[in-house]
Design a protein around this motif. Structure first.
Motif, short mmCIF file in Angstrom:
data_model
loop_
_atom_site.label_atom_id
_atom_site.label_comp_id
_atom_site.label_asym_id
_atom_site.label_seq_id
_atom_site.Cartn_x
_atom_site.Cartn_y
_atom_site.Cartn_z
N ASP A 71 -45.44 22.89 -78.56
CA ASP A 71 -45.36 22.00 -77.39
C ASP A 71 -46.37 22.44 -76.33
O ASP A 71 -47.05 21.61 -75.72
CB ASP A 71 -43.95 22.04 -76.78
N ALA A 72 -46.43 23.74 -76.09
CA ALA A 72 -47.34 24.27 -75.08
C ALA A 72 -48.80 24.03 -75.47
O ALA A 72 -49.63 23.65 -74.62
CB ALA A 72 -47.09 25.76 -74.87
N VAL A 73 -49.11 24.24 -76.74
CA VAL A 73 -50.48 24.00 -77.21
C VAL A 73 -50.84 22.52 -77.06
O VAL A 73 -51.92 22.17 -76.57
CB VAL A 73 -50.63 24.45 -78.68
N ALA A 74 -49.92 21.65 -77.46
CA ALA A 74 -50.18 20.21 -77.35
C ALA A 74 -50.35 19.78 -75.90
O ALA A 74 -51.19 18.93 -75.58
CB ALA A 74 -49.04 19.42 -78.01
N LEU A 125 -55.98 28.34 -69.86
CA LEU A 125 -54.89 27.36 -69.93
C LEU A 125 -53.87 27.73 -70.99
O LEU A 125 -52.65 27.68 -70.76
CB LEU A 125 -55.46 25.97 -70.22
N LEU A 126 -54.36 28.07 -72.16
CA LEU A 126 -53.45 28.40 -73.26
C LEU A 126 -52.67 29.67 -72.97
O LEU A 126 -51.47 29.77 -73.29
CB LEU A 126 -54.24 28.54 -74.55
N GLY A 127 -53.33 30.65 -72.37
CA GLY A 127 -52.63 31.88 -72.02
C GLY A 127 -51.48 31.63 -71.06
O GLY A 127 -50.37 32.14 -71.25
N GLU A 128 -51.72 30.83 -70.04
CA GLU A 128 -50.65 30.52 -69.08
C GLU A 128 -49.51 29.76 -69.74
O GLU A 128 -48.33 30.03 -69.48
CB GLU A 128 -51.23 29.69 -67.93
N ALA A 129 -49.85 28.80 -70.61
CA ALA A 129 -48.83 27.96 -71.22
C ALA A 129 -47.98 28.74 -72.23
O ALA A 129 -46.75 28.61 -72.26
CB ALA A 129 -49.48 26.75 -71.90
N ILE A 130 -48.63 29.56 -73.04
CA ILE A 130 -47.90 30.24 -74.12
C ILE A 130 -47.10 31.42 -73.61
O ILE A 130 -45.98 31.67 -74.07
CB ILE A 130 -48.89 30.65 -75.23
N THR A 131 -47.63 32.17 -72.65
CA THR A 131 -46.87 33.31 -72.13
C THR A 131 -45.65 32.86 -71.34
O THR A 131 -44.75 33.66 -71.07
CB THR A 131 -47.75 34.21 -71.25
N ALA A 132 -45.58 31.59 -70.98
CA ALA A 132 -44.42 31.06 -70.26
C ALA A 132 -43.29 30.65 -71.20
O ALA A 132 -42.19 30.31 -70.75
CB ALA A 132 -44.83 29.86 -69.41
N VAL A 133 -43.54 30.69 -72.52
CA VAL A 133 -42.53 30.27 -73.49
C VAL A 133 -41.54 31.41 -73.73
O VAL A 133 -41.93 32.53 -74.07
CB VAL A 133 -43.20 29.87 -74.83
N ASP A 134 -40.26 31.12 -73.55
CA ASP A 134 -39.22 32.11 -73.83
C ASP A 134 -39.26 32.52 -75.30
O ASP A 134 -39.32 31.65 -76.18
CB ASP A 134 -37.84 31.56 -73.50
N ALA A 188 -39.50 18.18 -83.26
CA ALA A 188 -38.48 19.22 -83.10
C ALA A 188 -37.08 18.71 -83.41
O ALA A 188 -36.09 19.38 -83.14
CB ALA A 188 -38.52 19.77 -81.68
N SER A 189 -36.99 17.50 -84.00
CA SER A 189 -35.68 16.90 -84.23
C SER A 189 -34.92 17.57 -85.36
O SER A 189 -33.72 17.41 -85.48
CB SER A 189 -35.84 15.41 -84.52
N ASP A 190 -35.61 18.31 -86.23
CA ASP A 190 -34.96 19.02 -87.32
C ASP A 190 -34.18 20.20 -86.75
O ASP A 190 -34.75 21.12 -86.16
CB ASP A 190 -36.02 19.51 -88.31
N GLY A 191 -32.86 20.18 -86.94
CA GLY A 191 -32.04 21.23 -86.36
C GLY A 191 -32.38 22.60 -86.88
O GLY A 191 -32.03 23.61 -86.28
N GLY A 192 -33.08 22.71 -88.05
CA GLY A 192 -33.44 24.01 -88.58
C GLY A 192 -34.70 24.58 -87.98
O GLY A 192 -35.07 25.71 -88.26
N ALA A 193 -35.41 23.81 -87.19
CA ALA A 193 -36.66 24.29 -86.61
C ALA A 193 -36.39 25.34 -85.55
O ALA A 193 -35.47 25.22 -84.76
CB ALA A 193 -37.44 23.11 -86.01
N ASP A 194 -37.18 26.38 -85.55
CA ASP A 194 -37.03 27.44 -84.56
C ASP A 194 -37.51 26.93 -83.21
O ASP A 194 -38.64 26.47 -83.06
CB ASP A 194 -37.84 28.66 -84.99
N SER A 195 -36.65 27.04 -82.20
CA SER A 195 -36.96 26.45 -80.90
C SER A 195 -38.15 27.14 -80.23
O SER A 195 -38.95 26.49 -79.55
CB SER A 195 -35.74 26.49 -79.99
N THR A 196 -38.28 28.44 -80.41
CA THR A 196 -39.41 29.14 -79.80
C THR A 196 -40.73 28.71 -80.43
O THR A 196 -41.71 28.45 -79.73
CB THR A 196 -39.24 30.67 -79.93
N VAL A 197 -40.74 28.62 -81.75
CA VAL A 197 -41.96 28.20 -82.43
C VAL A 197 -42.35 26.79 -82.01
O VAL A 197 -43.52 26.50 -81.71
CB VAL A 197 -41.79 28.29 -83.96
N GLU A 198 -41.37 25.89 -81.95
CA GLU A 198 -41.68 24.53 -81.52
C GLU A 198 -42.15 24.50 -80.08
O GLU A 198 -43.02 23.71 -79.70
CB GLU A 198 -40.46 23.62 -81.71
N ALA A 199 -41.58 25.37 -79.24
CA ALA A 199 -42.01 25.44 -77.85
C ALA A 199 -43.46 25.91 -77.74
O ALA A 199 -44.20 25.48 -76.85
CB ALA A 199 -41.09 26.35 -77.05
#
Length: 298
Positions: free
Chosen positions: A19-22, A59-68, A5-16
């Motif tokens: 992150d949740a999947v990982a 697990l995935l449902g809980e993690a992804i629905t918590a992402v802003d 996520a170090s690339d400033g052009g990356a969308d923070s929600t998509v990276e989040a």
């Protein structure tokens, strides 16, 4: 470790989302040995579901629905989308998940994975509304392939539910120019004659690599070049794979890696869905091989 996520052009929600999947991957993997049995339920497509499918979905449902910024979560295991509270319109994404692709391999301890599609539109939507896609592969190493507008990268996921690291090991995955492998699903007697003829040609040119989990088979194609197909069948003309959860994300990844994908008539990403659980034939890989196949099916 390289921070994806170090690339400033990356969308923070998509990276989040990734992150949740990982973050769920080590927990899903650790829980699989005790969840190799039938759950006693069926999914929205009428298929029997293993306990591992339900656990991964939860697990995935809980993690992804918590992402802003995530507006809805849609899973192969659920009849309808879950409202994630992230709003609608620009900046709110719909995330489609196949929680445990290839779960029939769980009993035999073969490859499985998780498929992710991030759509900038409510589902059902076409693959052109994808802004990113990826998959986790539970192989000897837990890896995650992520594709977005910048290209395709491969990461290694390490750690446990107490802390997970995403380490980028390949920043620009591309399909090799000289393809080596193929993998075709479905029972051979159920293949249409034109697809069978094409398969007979390909088996003289490439090596068979088919393990019964789309994620693993596509990863072989992405690594070595070639073609993967789950064709239209004589008794199942719409094929087996789901457009929103499987075909679109995989087509998006392969396209970003220099390949292409079709349903036999048009590009997968152009298919207009009627519902979130629509099925579609999928032919994906190096462009020359896919174009030959589409010509054979015409």
């Amino acid at each position: 470790m390289v921070d994806p996520a170090s690339d400033g052009g990356a969308d923070s929600t998509v990276e989040a989302v990734f992150d949740a999947v990982a973050a769920t991957a080590p927990e899903i993997r650790a829980a699989l040995p005790g969840r190799r049995v039938e759950s006693g339920t069926e999914n929205a497509s009428g298929e029997s579901v293993l306990a591992g499918d339900l656990y991964a979905d939860e697990l995935l449902g809980e993690a992804i629905t918590a992402v802003d910024g995530v507006g809805s979560f849609v899973s192969e295991e659920r009849e309808a989308a879950v409202d994630a509270g992230g709003g609608v319109g620009e900046g709110a994404y719909a995330v489609a998940i196949d929680p445990l692709d290839g779960s029939s391999n769980l009993r035999s301890n073969n490859a499985m994975g998780t498929v992710v599609g991030v759509y900038d539109a409510p589902l059902p939507a076409t693959g052109r509304d994808l802004v990113a896609a990826g998959y986790v592969l539970y192989g000897p190493i837990t890896t995650m392939v992520v594709a977005d507008a910048d290209g395709v990268r491969e990461e290694v996921i390490a750690g446990d539910d107490g802390g997970v690291e995403r380490s980028v090991v390949e920043t620009d995955l591309r399909l090799p120019d000289d393809p080596l492998v193929y993998g075709f699903g479905g029972r051979v007697p159920d293949w249409p004659a034109d697809f069978t003829d094409y398969a007979r040609e390909i088996e003289d040119e490439l090596k068979l690599r088919y393990g019964g989990a789309m994620v693993g088979d596509v990863n072989q194609v992405l690594t070595y070049g070639g073609i993967f197909a789950y064709p239209a069948l004589v008794d199942a003309p719409d094929g087996k794979l789901r457009l929103s959860f499987e075909a679109n994300p995989i087509a998006y990844i392969i396209e970003r890696a220099g390949g292409t994908a079709t349903d036999g008539e048009q590009h997968i990403l152009d298919v207009e869905p009627e519902g979130v659980h629509d099925r579609v034939p999928l032919y994906v890989g190096n462009e020359e091989l896919v174009e030959r196949l589409q010509a054979a099916l015409a």
